[in-house]
Structures are given as C-alpha cells and as structure tokens.
Design an enzyme around this catalytic site. Sequence first.
Site, PDB file in Angstrom:
ATOM      1  N   ARG A 180      -1.509  -9.791  13.294  1.00 50.12           N
ATOM      2  CA  ARG A 180      -2.079  -8.647  12.568  1.00 50.12           C
ATOM      3  C   ARG A 180      -2.894  -9.113  11.368  1.00 50.12           C
ATOM      4  O   ARG A 180      -3.955  -8.560  11.063  1.00 50.12           O
ATOM      5  CB  ARG A 180      -0.962  -7.701  12.111  1.00 50.12           C
ATOM      6  CG  ARG A 180      -0.259  -6.971  13.249  1.00 50.12           C
ATOM      7  CD  ARG A 180       1.032  -6.330  12.791  1.00 50.12           C
ATOM      8  NE  ARG A 180       0.811  -5.237  11.865  1.00 50.12           N
ATOM      9  CZ  ARG A 180       1.789  -4.692  11.126  1.00 50.12           C
ATOM     10  NH1 ARG A 180       3.017  -5.152  11.200  1.00 50.12           N
ATOM     11  NH2 ARG A 180       1.512  -3.684  10.318  1.00 50.12           N
ATOM     12  N   LYS A 201       0.819  -1.215   0.000  1.00 50.49           N
ATOM     13  CA  LYS A 201       0.000   0.000   0.000  1.00 50.49           C
ATOM     14  C   LYS A 201       0.851   1.262   0.000  1.00 50.49           C
ATOM     15  O   LYS A 201       0.563   2.221  -0.712  1.00 50.49           O
ATOM     16  CB  LYS A 201      -0.923   0.043   1.223  1.00 50.49           C
ATOM     17  CG  LYS A 201      -2.029  -0.973   1.244  1.00 50.49           C
ATOM     18  CD  LYS A 201      -3.099  -0.629   2.263  1.00 50.49           C
ATOM     19  CE  LYS A 201      -2.540  -0.290   3.640  1.00 50.49           C
ATOM     20  NZ  LYS A 201      -1.839  -1.419   4.277  1.00 50.49           N
ATOM     21  N   ARG A 235      11.726  -3.564  13.470  1.00 45.66           N
ATOM     22  CA  ARG A 235      10.648  -3.164  14.360  1.00 45.66           C
ATOM     23  C   ARG A 235       9.936  -4.375  14.953  1.00 45.66           C
ATOM     24  O   ARG A 235       9.741  -5.389  14.290  1.00 45.66           O
ATOM     25  CB  ARG A 235       9.618  -2.298  13.614  1.00 45.66           C
ATOM     26  CG  ARG A 235      10.090  -0.897  13.343  1.00 45.66           C
ATOM     27  CD  ARG A 235       8.944   0.060  13.052  1.00 45.66           C
ATOM     28  NE  ARG A 235       7.821  -0.532  12.354  1.00 45.66           N
ATOM     29  CZ  ARG A 235       7.265  -0.011  11.257  1.00 45.66           C
ATOM     30  NH1 ARG A 235       7.771   1.086  10.717  1.00 45.66           N
ATOM     31  NH2 ARG A 235       6.217  -0.574  10.687  1.00 45.66           N
ATOM     32  N   ARG A 287      12.078  -6.153   6.427  1.00 43.28           N
ATOM     33  CA  ARG A 287      12.162  -4.692   6.560  1.00 43.28           C
ATOM     34  C   ARG A 287      13.165  -4.291   7.631  1.00 43.28           C
ATOM     35  O   ARG A 287      13.243  -4.903   8.694  1.00 43.28           O
ATOM     36  CB  ARG A 287      10.801  -4.110   6.940  1.00 43.28           C
ATOM     37  CG  ARG A 287       9.742  -4.135   5.873  1.00 43.28           C
ATOM     38  CD  ARG A 287       8.428  -3.675   6.481  1.00 43.28           C
ATOM     39  NE  ARG A 287       7.362  -3.580   5.512  1.00 43.28           N
ATOM     40  CZ  ARG A 287       6.097  -3.330   5.829  1.00 43.28           C
ATOM     41  NH1 ARG A 287       5.766  -3.168   7.110  1.00 43.28           N
ATOM     42  NH2 ARG A 287       5.176  -3.255   4.902  1.00 43.28           N
ATOM     43  N   ARG A 314     -10.292   0.398   8.610  1.00 42.62           N
ATOM     44  CA  ARG A 314      -9.840  -0.959   8.911  1.00 42.62           C
ATOM     45  C   ARG A 314     -10.981  -1.870   9.345  1.00 42.62           C
ATOM     46  O   ARG A 314     -10.754  -3.053   9.593  1.00 42.62           O
ATOM     47  CB  ARG A 314      -8.758  -0.934   9.995  1.00 42.62           C
ATOM     48  CG  ARG A 314      -7.424  -0.372   9.517  1.00 42.62           C
ATOM     49  CD  ARG A 314      -6.409  -0.409  10.634  1.00 42.62           C
ATOM     50  NE  ARG A 314      -5.127   0.152  10.240  1.00 42.62           N
ATOM     51  CZ  ARG A 314      -4.114  -0.543   9.778  1.00 42.62           C
ATOM     52  NH1 ARG A 314      -4.238  -1.854   9.624  1.00 42.62           N
ATOM     53  NH2 ARG A 314      -2.976   0.034   9.454  1.00 42.62           N
TER      54      ARG A 314
END
Length: 215
Positions: free
Chosen positions: A171, A13, A160, A127, A88
């Site tokens: 998630r 996104k 992270r 990431r 969401r």
Amino acid sequence: MRIVLLGAPGSGKGTQAKLICDYFKIPHISTGDIFRAEIKKMTPLGLEAKKYIQRGNLVPDDLTISIVKESLNKSENSDGFLLDGFPRNIYQAKKLNLLLTEDKKYIDKVYLIDVTQDVILERIGGRRYCSRCGASYHIRFNPSKLDDRCEACGEVLIHRSDDKEDIVLDRLTVYNKAIQPIVNYYKKLGILEKIHGDANPSEIFSSIRSSLMVV
C-alpha cells in the site's frame, strides 16, 4: 470550510480528521469508512471494493469518485466538509476540483501529514478491531484491558488482513508513487501545507488549528 487531508496509511489522518471536524463542526467524509460500511452490509459496491482492499490495492477511480460525488451532493455537506482518503491520485484531485467548481465551490486548505515508514508500520501493525461493535485498539498505544477481547462487548479482536506488514508495504509503494503529483498540484494552487506526523497528535492538531483559524 472545505479541507482535504492527505497522508499515507497509518499517518494519523483519522485522528486528526476527528479533532478537526469536532472543533470546526464540519462533516467528515472518509472513503475508507464508507467502503468498510458497504462491505459490512455486503452491498454490490462493498463486494466490488472488497476484492481490491483485501489485496492491498486501491479501489478503482470511477468507483471511488462516484462515492465521493454522492457524498458531496448531500445537503449536510453543502457548506463544508473534510475529505479523508481522497484524492489518492492526480486524476482524482482534478476530478474533485471539477466537481466543486461546477457548483462554484473550492478547497480552502490541503494538509499533507508526513510520517516515516517505520512509524507507519508500528502504528498499523498493532491495530486491533472489534468486528461486532467497531471499537478499535492498539497493542502498544491503546491495548484492551481484556487482552484479545473488546472491552465494550467482549468480542474477540481481529487483526485486519490489510493491516499486515506485507500488505501495508504494498500500500505504501502505491501511495508513494501517487502522492507527489497530488502534492505538486495543490502546491501550484497555493493551498498545500505539510505537517510532520511523527509528533504528538495534540501538537499536530494545534498546528492545523492555528493554520485554519486564518483561512
């Protein structure tokens, strides 16, 4: 032009949002970016949001909606925007519609970027971020030339906590439960378009751009 971009964490996104906003010259409203900025500044909002984000949970609706409403009321967003990371759930979707219709505005297009779970885990797990300057990298797709340090400022790159696999899977469970009612809602409004997100980012953007040119 008012656009909503939907997709799971790691669906791409952010990449598509930047391409769309740069091309069509519209502001990018990212709830994730806003929350991270507030966390970094250690504001009351940021500290409250951090408690949920670190556990891999969504920030409560009322807290998220208040941030979006504040952004929508800014003069630079009055003529158009791209919403990334919101809504969401179906409550947020209906609340967004209410906020806009109160000002006689509406969403032009909603894009759902659909990506397989394996691809998402690979994208998110690799990431790495610089805590000093905010630069981002990926151990496979965009590695730093300085290994574990930022090319821009030399700071050690971090992984992270909300990008670790167990948190990501949690998630995704939350996301998958919430997304279908939103999809059905926007389908009924006739403004939803599904995009296969496993393709090359430039190919995905080309499809979205072509679609938006006729809006």
